[in-house]
Write an enzyme that holds these catalytic residues in place. Sequence first.
Site, PDB file in Angstrom:
ATOM      1  CD  GLU A 151      -2.783  -1.343   2.400  1.00 34.89           C
ATOM      2  OE1 GLU A 151      -2.646  -0.545   3.338  1.00 34.89           O
ATOM      3  OE2 GLU A 151      -3.638  -2.246   2.417  1.00 34.89           O
ATOM      4  CD  GLU A 256      -4.531  -8.223   1.524  1.00 27.56           C
ATOM      5  OE1 GLU A 256      -5.409  -7.573   2.113  1.00 27.56           O
ATOM      6  OE2 GLU A 256      -3.321  -7.952   1.594  1.00 27.56           O
TER       7      GLU A 256
HETATM    8  C1  XIL Z   1      -6.341  -6.942   8.168  1.00 28.25           C
HETATM    9  C2  XIL Z   1      -6.661  -8.164   9.023  1.00 28.25           C
HETATM   10  O1  XIL Z   1      -7.542  -8.992   8.306  1.00 28.25           O
HETATM   11  C3  XIL Z   1      -7.271  -7.741  10.331  1.00 28.25           C
HETATM   12  O2  XIL Z   1      -7.422  -8.876  11.192  1.00 28.25           O
HETATM   13  C4  XIL Z   1      -6.389  -6.679  11.018  1.00 28.25           C
HETATM   14  O3  XIL Z   1      -7.054  -6.220  12.177  1.00 28.25           O
HETATM   15  C5  XIL Z   1      -6.127  -5.522  10.085  1.00 28.25           C
HETATM   16  O4  XIL Z   1      -5.554  -6.007   8.881  1.00 28.25           O
HETATM   17  N1  XIL Z   1      -4.981  -4.996   3.653  1.00 28.25           N
HETATM   18  C6  XIL Z   1      -3.968  -5.832   4.064  1.00 28.25           C
HETATM   19  C7  XIL Z   1      -4.222  -6.775   5.188  1.00 28.25           C
HETATM   20  O5  XIL Z   1      -2.923  -5.872   3.423  1.00 28.25           O
HETATM   21  O6  XIL Z   1      -3.067  -7.010   5.954  1.00 28.25           O
HETATM   22  C8  XIL Z   1      -5.346  -6.315   6.082  1.00 28.25           C
HETATM   23  O7  XIL Z   1      -5.620  -7.340   7.035  1.00 28.25           O
HETATM   24  C9  XIL Z   1      -6.568  -5.970   5.276  1.00 28.25           C
HETATM   25  C10 XIL Z   1      -6.262  -4.868   4.287  1.00 28.25           C
END
Ligand code: XIL
Length: 362
Positions: A151, A256
Amino acid sequence: MKKVSILVLFLTLSTILTAAGIKESIRSFTIGAAINSAQIRGADTLGVAVIKDNFNSIVAENCMKSEVLQPQKGHYVFDLADKFVQFGVDNDMEIIGHTLIWHEQLPKWFTLNDDGTTVGRDELIARMKGHITTVVNRYKGKVKGWDVVNEAILDDGSWRKTPFYDIIGEDYIRLAFEFAHRADPDAELYYNDFSTALPKKREAIVRLVKRLKEQGVRIDAVGMQGHINLEFPKSSEFEKSIVAFASQGVKVMITEFDISTLPSVNFGANVSDRFKYTDALDPYRDGLTPSIQSAWDEKVAEFFALFFKHSNKISRVTVWGVADSDSWKNNWPIVGRTDYPLLFDRNYKPKPIVEWIIQNAK
Ligand code: XIL
């Protein structure tokens, strides 16, 4: 309309078929899941069974983030990450490391001196190098690839003004990739981001990949997070990004994937976004309405069809969680809602769309 009814018919019929695991059916890319601490520790036995039967790739939902691995300067805690990696080794799965350099879940010490002032450029580079080298080196030969930087780009295509950017400048990205490469020359290295279907963000990521390649930096893939909802993005825009990234000579990974069914109150996936709970924003506590259920089915089918269409460019598709009850979407950006974004329901049963994926897999 015609497409919808065929899908509905298929999903109705599929309930009488017995589902084989997803992983056996997909030949062109690996299929992964983000796994949480209850799964890593084996406490969530139903979740573990679903993971073993259906996925051949795993990524750590949280346990490899810098605040977990190095909560205090020089004090590393590898307990859970070691178990996560062992789970992958024991089950012969592809293991993905997430994530080395990210402005979130970043411990405060990383960018601050003992007296609370901000560290200088050389010191931050040294801290990045130390963290990356220690972590990558520990799992050398076991972790297949790393989300090196997560990001770094905003929706308008400009650099996200993180402490790494503010203190080091855009070169922090190149440095992070170089440190990771030096620690494990065989590991694949990825740039990962959300809302990658937005044109300005797409163009900026293309520029970043091009620049890294010109600088002779190893980058194997762009990770498109794919935290999406029923409105955004259109698959046609997502497709343009798959094509644009692949045209730079890297693979594309959907890293994701989840499709929220809930009313959306923000844009993208900034984990720091928070909004207040109201009943109106949590309408499906007792289950989805048939129209939302079919809109969700349709969107999952549309996106998986896109992934199969571009299977020569895509090396992995990972869903962000196993069963709906695991999903971060139940608590982000509003705490305590009931969402249905994943492929397995709250009883750990495959949703009917899983059979569609199996039947249409390439
Ligand atoms: C999220 C997790 O799913 C949660 O449990 C945590 O509280 C916050 O992070 N982008 C990403 C991930 O790259 O690491 C994030 O994961 C969601 C958004």
